[in-house]
Design a protein around this motif. Structure first.
Motif, short mmCIF file in Angstrom:
data_model
loop_
_atom_site.label_atom_id
_atom_site.label_comp_id
_atom_site.label_asym_id
_atom_site.label_seq_id
_atom_site.Cartn_x
_atom_site.Cartn_y
_atom_site.Cartn_z
N THR A 109 0.80 -1.22 0.00
CA THR A 109 0.00 0.00 0.00
C THR A 109 0.83 1.28 0.00
O THR A 109 0.29 2.36 0.19
CB THR A 109 -0.92 0.01 1.24
N VAL A 202 -14.06 -3.96 2.61
CA VAL A 202 -12.71 -4.47 2.37
C VAL A 202 -11.79 -3.83 3.40
O VAL A 202 -11.60 -2.60 3.40
CB VAL A 202 -12.23 -4.16 0.94
N GLY A 238 -8.39 -4.78 -4.20
CA GLY A 238 -9.25 -3.83 -3.51
C GLY A 238 -9.88 -2.85 -4.47
O GLY A 238 -11.07 -2.51 -4.36
N TRP A 249 -13.99 0.46 0.74
CA TRP A 249 -12.59 0.03 0.86
C TRP A 249 -11.85 0.90 1.86
O TRP A 249 -11.76 2.11 1.69
CB TRP A 249 -11.94 0.10 -0.51
N VAL A 251 -8.36 1.84 3.09
CA VAL A 251 -7.05 1.71 2.45
C VAL A 251 -6.21 2.94 2.78
O VAL A 251 -6.75 4.05 2.91
CB VAL A 251 -7.22 1.56 0.92
#
Length: 342
Positions: A109, A202, A238, A249, A251
């Protein structure tokens, strides 16, 4: 111990296996980090012990623990491996010389434009060096760094016990974002906590630092206990779930910067700032980066500075537009008043 080094029976693979077992304290984990079988590691360690004439590890229920001789041998083995890698890397800068490979660990990420900008700079300086990026969860990156499988990592600051023997240099603080596709039903206004359950969620995997941030955010939001969700670190998956399955999501914002700028994904309003997690360079304290490694580290730092400057400019732009708009309204008001007086 007999002096048997002169007969050249100590090989690079011996030192690699020795250092991996010493770092992990486990033959199995060492084998996984080196991508070879456990019997191959055991055989290699046995060969090295035979060459040196000493036992390097005590094996038991607690794994493989270096003996006194193993502890004495460890810094010298590490220095030999580092020196050989440095020499190969230096040759790779000259045209026509052999190529070299630099192994680096990266969180899946991590902000993509930091890496893309850094690799572009690096390739200009070291055109014959291949960079092999290994993506994994933060804990695995730290283990691989300790074993010498990677030169350095771009990761997160971990708990003190995991950071033993490692140093951390901050690159930037990364906030958690909650994103959905443009046009998503939840993107039309304020989001009620109960509405989240209508859509796939997610989340980062349990036990990761960003999962802790996500759980804190859900608690602050007053979200009921989640009955079902998807756990993963994969940015590509994702993104696909957010675009195709109407998923919500959670993230790190850096992983979706491009989609947010393009308008493909949009943020949901957060009940708080969402928290920030430090992202930085993680290195071993017992070794120095090679010239090639140092060049890539400097390139990463430069790209992170450019990213910070760009993001600061993007944050200032709306304020500048608002100030200009207010100035324009005030000017129109003055013009109108003058006209009425006439």
């Amino acid at each position: 111990m007999q002096n048997r080094l002169a007969d050249a029976r100590v090989k690079f693979r011996h030192l690699q296996c020795f250092l991996a077992v010493a770092q992990f304290g486990s033959v199995q984990q060492a084998a996984e980090s080196l991508s070879i079988t456990q019997p191959a590691v055991s055989k290699t360690i046995a060969e090295l012990e035979s060459v040196l004439g000493v036992r390097l590890f005590e094996r038991g229920r607690h794994g493989a623990v270096p003996t006194r001789e193993g502890q004495l041998f460890m810094p010298h083995a590490s220095a030999c491996v580092s020196a050989l890698r440095h020499g190969v890397e230096l040759l790779a800068r000259d045209e026509g010389a052999m190529a070299a490979t630099l192994d680096v660990g990266v969180l899946p990420t991590v902000a993509t434009d930091v890496l893309s900008g850094a690799l572009r700079r690096f390739a200009q300086q070291w055109p014959r060096v291949s960079v092999r990026l290994m993506t994994a969860a933060n804990a695995e990156l730290l283990d691989r760094l300790k074993s010498g499988a990677i030169s350095f990592a771009i990761g997160r600051l971990a708990d003190p016990e995991r950071m033993v023997g490692l140093s951390f240099e901050l690159l930037y603080n990364e906030p958690l974002a909650v994103v959905v596709r443009a046009g998503h039903p939840l993107a039309r206004g304020a989001v009620l906590p109960a509405e989240l359950a209508r859509f796939p969620l997610v989340l980062p995997p349990f036990g990761t630092l960003i999962r802790q941030a996500a759980d804190s955010l859900l608690a602050a939001w007053g979200t009921p206990t989640l009955a079902a969700f998807v756990e993963m670190l994969s940015v590509s998956m994702g993104r696909a779930l957010a675009l195709e399955n109407d998923a919500v999501w959670f993230v790190p914002a850096g992983a979706v910067e491009y989609d947010l700028r393009q308008g493909t994904l949009v943020r949901l309003p957060l009940p708080s700032g969402g928290g920030e997690e430090p992202v930085g360079l993680v290195l071993r304290t017992d070794t120095q980066p090679s010239p090639v490694g140092r060049a890539l580290i400097d390139a990463v730092k430069g790209a992170a500075r450019e990213r910070a400057a760009r993001m600061a400019g993007e944050q200032d732009a709306p304020r500048t537009r608002r100030r200009r708009s207010a100035t324009a309204v005030a000017a129109e008001g003055q013009t109108s008043r003058r006209a009425r007086k006439r």
